[in-house]
Design a protein around this motif. Structure first.
Motif, PDB file in Angstrom:
ATOM      1  N   GLU A  65       0.710  -1.286  -0.081  1.00  6.65           N
ATOM      2  CA  GLU A  65       0.006   0.128  -0.143  1.00  6.65           C
ATOM      3  C   GLU A  65       0.904   1.207   0.029  1.00  6.65           C
ATOM      4  OE1 GLU A  65      -3.115  -0.070   2.811  1.00  6.65           O
ATOM      5  OE2 GLU A  65      -4.147  -1.743   1.912  1.00  6.65           O
ATOM      6  N   VAL A  66       1.850   1.152   0.772  1.00  4.96           N
ATOM      7  CA  VAL A  66       2.660   2.199   0.715  1.00  4.96           C
ATOM      8  C   VAL A  66       3.646   2.726  -0.566  1.00  4.96           C
ATOM      9  CG1 VAL A  66       4.925   3.361   1.801  1.00  4.96           C
ATOM     10  CG2 VAL A  66       3.515   2.264   3.258  1.00  4.96           C
ATOM     11  N   GLN A  67       3.607   1.614  -1.281  1.00  5.06           N
ATOM     12  CA  GLN A  67       4.410   1.698  -2.878  1.00  5.06           C
ATOM     13  C   GLN A  67       3.501   1.908  -3.848  1.00  5.06           C
ATOM     14  OE1 GLN A  67       6.704  -1.940  -2.865  1.00  5.06           O
ATOM     15  NE2 GLN A  67       8.308  -0.610  -2.600  1.00  5.06           N
ATOM     16  N   SER A  68       1.966   1.590  -3.599  1.00  2.00           N
ATOM     17  CA  SER A  68       0.891   1.902  -4.692  1.00  2.00           C
ATOM     18  C   SER A  68       0.125   2.893  -4.383  1.00  2.00           C
ATOM     19  CB  SER A  68      -0.055   0.565  -4.762  1.00  2.00           C
ATOM     20  OG  SER A  68      -0.627   0.532  -3.491  1.00  2.00           O
ATOM     21  N   LYS A  69       0.092   3.251  -3.110  1.00  2.00           N
ATOM     22  CA  LYS A  69      -0.980   4.515  -2.651  1.00  2.00           C
ATOM     23  C   LYS A  69      -0.382   5.695  -2.222  1.00  2.00           C
ATOM     24  CE  LYS A  69      -3.872   2.798   0.132  1.00  2.00           C
ATOM     25  NZ  LYS A  69      -5.239   2.328   0.822  1.00  2.00           N
ATOM     26  N   GLY A  70       0.874   5.257  -1.614  1.00  2.00           N
ATOM     27  CA  GLY A  70       1.784   6.420  -1.059  1.00  2.00           C
ATOM     28  C   GLY A  70       1.438   6.509   0.670  1.00  2.00           C
ATOM     29  N   PHE A  71       0.672   5.370   1.096  1.00  2.00           N
ATOM     30  CA  PHE A  71       0.508   5.474   2.427  1.00  2.00           C
ATOM     31  C   PHE A  71      -0.233   3.970   2.890  1.00  2.00           C
ATOM     32  CE2 PHE A  71      -3.538   7.157   0.832  1.00  2.00           C
ATOM     33  CZ  PHE A  71      -4.379   6.504   1.501  1.00  2.00           C
ATOM     34  N   HIS A  72      -0.149   3.819   4.086  1.00  2.00           N
ATOM     35  CA  HIS A  72      -0.958   2.692   4.620  1.00  2.00           C
ATOM     36  C   HIS A  72      -1.621   3.388   5.912  1.00  2.00           C
ATOM     37  CE1 HIS A  72      -2.437  -1.029   6.193  1.00  2.00           C
ATOM     38  NE2 HIS A  72      -1.706  -0.903   7.324  1.00  2.00           N
ATOM     39  N   LEU A  73      -2.824   3.090   6.135  1.00  2.00           N
ATOM     40  CA  LEU A  73      -3.519   3.556   7.454  1.00  2.00           C
ATOM     41  C   LEU A  73      -3.888   2.263   8.143  1.00  2.00           C
ATOM     42  CD1 LEU A  73      -5.080   5.855   8.900  1.00  2.00           C
ATOM     43  CD2 LEU A  73      -7.068   5.246   7.704  1.00  2.00           C
ATOM     44  N   GLN A  74      -3.183   2.269   9.377  1.00  2.00           N
ATOM     45  CA  GLN A  74      -3.334   1.387  10.271  1.00  2.00           C
ATOM     46  C   GLN A  74      -4.347   1.790  11.401  1.00  2.00           C
ATOM     47  OE1 GLN A  74      -0.098  -0.712  12.224  1.00  2.00           O
ATOM     48  NE2 GLN A  74      -1.219  -0.616  14.382  1.00  2.00           N
ATOM     49  N   MET A  75      -5.710   1.067  11.449  1.00  2.00           N
ATOM     50  CA  MET A  75      -6.936   1.457  12.141  1.00  2.00           C
ATOM     51  C   MET A  75      -6.618   0.709  13.550  1.00  2.00           C
ATOM     52  SD  MET A  75      -8.753   3.168  10.121  1.00  2.00           S
ATOM     53  CE  MET A  75     -10.240   3.207  11.034  1.00  2.00           C
ATOM     54  N   PRO A  76      -7.169   1.354  14.666  1.00  2.00           N
ATOM     55  CA  PRO A  76      -7.304   0.741  15.793  1.00  2.00           C
ATOM     56  C   PRO A  76      -7.610  -0.241  15.952  1.00  2.00           C
ATOM     57  CG  PRO A  76      -8.301   3.029  15.849  1.00  2.00           C
ATOM     58  CD  PRO A  76      -8.068   2.787  14.442  1.00  2.00           C
ATOM     59  N   PRO A  77      -7.180  -1.459  16.860  1.00  2.00           N
ATOM     60  CA  PRO A  77      -7.842  -2.708  16.862  1.00  2.00           C
ATOM     61  C   PRO A  77      -9.397  -2.653  17.431  1.00  2.00           C
ATOM     62  CG  PRO A  77      -6.194  -2.265  18.633  1.00  2.00           C
ATOM     63  CD  PRO A  77      -6.319  -1.038  17.851  1.00  2.00           C
ATOM     64  N   GLN A  78     -10.041  -3.569  17.160  1.00  2.00           N
ATOM     65  CA  GLN A  78     -11.398  -3.327  17.419  1.00  2.00           C
ATOM     66  C   GLN A  78     -11.536  -4.161  18.935  1.00  2.00           C
ATOM     67  OE1 GLN A  78     -13.474  -5.919  14.345  1.00  2.00           O
ATOM     68  NE2 GLN A  78     -14.530  -4.197  13.808  1.00  2.00           N
TER      69      GLN A  78
END
Length: 97
Positions: A65-78
Motif C-alpha cells: 500500500e505504501v508503494q502503490s497508494k503512497g500510504f498505509h492507514l493502520q486502524m485501531p484494533p477492534q
C-alpha cells in the motif's frame, strides 16, 4: 524487498497510525484523510522487510500500500463487545466495586 518508512500517530483517534515512505513523507496522503486523522505526530522511522512481521499489521500489505497508494492507514484494533469503558470517576474511586 525493503522499504524505509516513517510512522505517524493520529491526534484524533487513539492507536491509529499512518505509514509512509520516508523519502516522500506525507505528500501522497489525501487532504481529506489528513483532516480526519488530525495533525500527524511522527513516532518513528522503520525499515520494513517482508521477513520481519509487524505486531498489528501484515508487513507485506503495508509495504504494498505504501508503494502503490503512497500510504498505509493502520486502524485501531477492534474492542470486544463485552468490554465496557468505565468513566474516569469510577476508576479513581477508593471504594471497591
Amino acid at each position: 524487498m525493503k522499504l524505509i518508512t516513517s510512522i505517524y500517530k493520529s491526534t484524533k483517534k487513539d492507536e491509529m497510525y499512518l505509514y509512509v515512505e520516508k523519502a516522500k513523507g506525507l505528500t501522497a496522503v489525501p487532504e481529506k484523510l489528513l483532516e480526519l486523522f488530525g495533525t500527524p505526530v511522527h513516532v518513528m522511522d522503520m525499515l520494513l522487510r517482508e521477513e520481519r512481521p509487524l505486531a498489528r499489521a501484515d508487513v507485506k500489505r503495508v509495504m504494498e500500500e505504501v508503494q502503490s497508494k503512497g500510504f498505509h492507514l493502520q486502524m485501531p484494533p477492534q474492542k470486544d463487545e463485552y468490554l465496557i469503558e468505565l468513566p474516569d470517576e469510577l476508576l479513581t474511586m477508593n471504594d471497591p466495586l
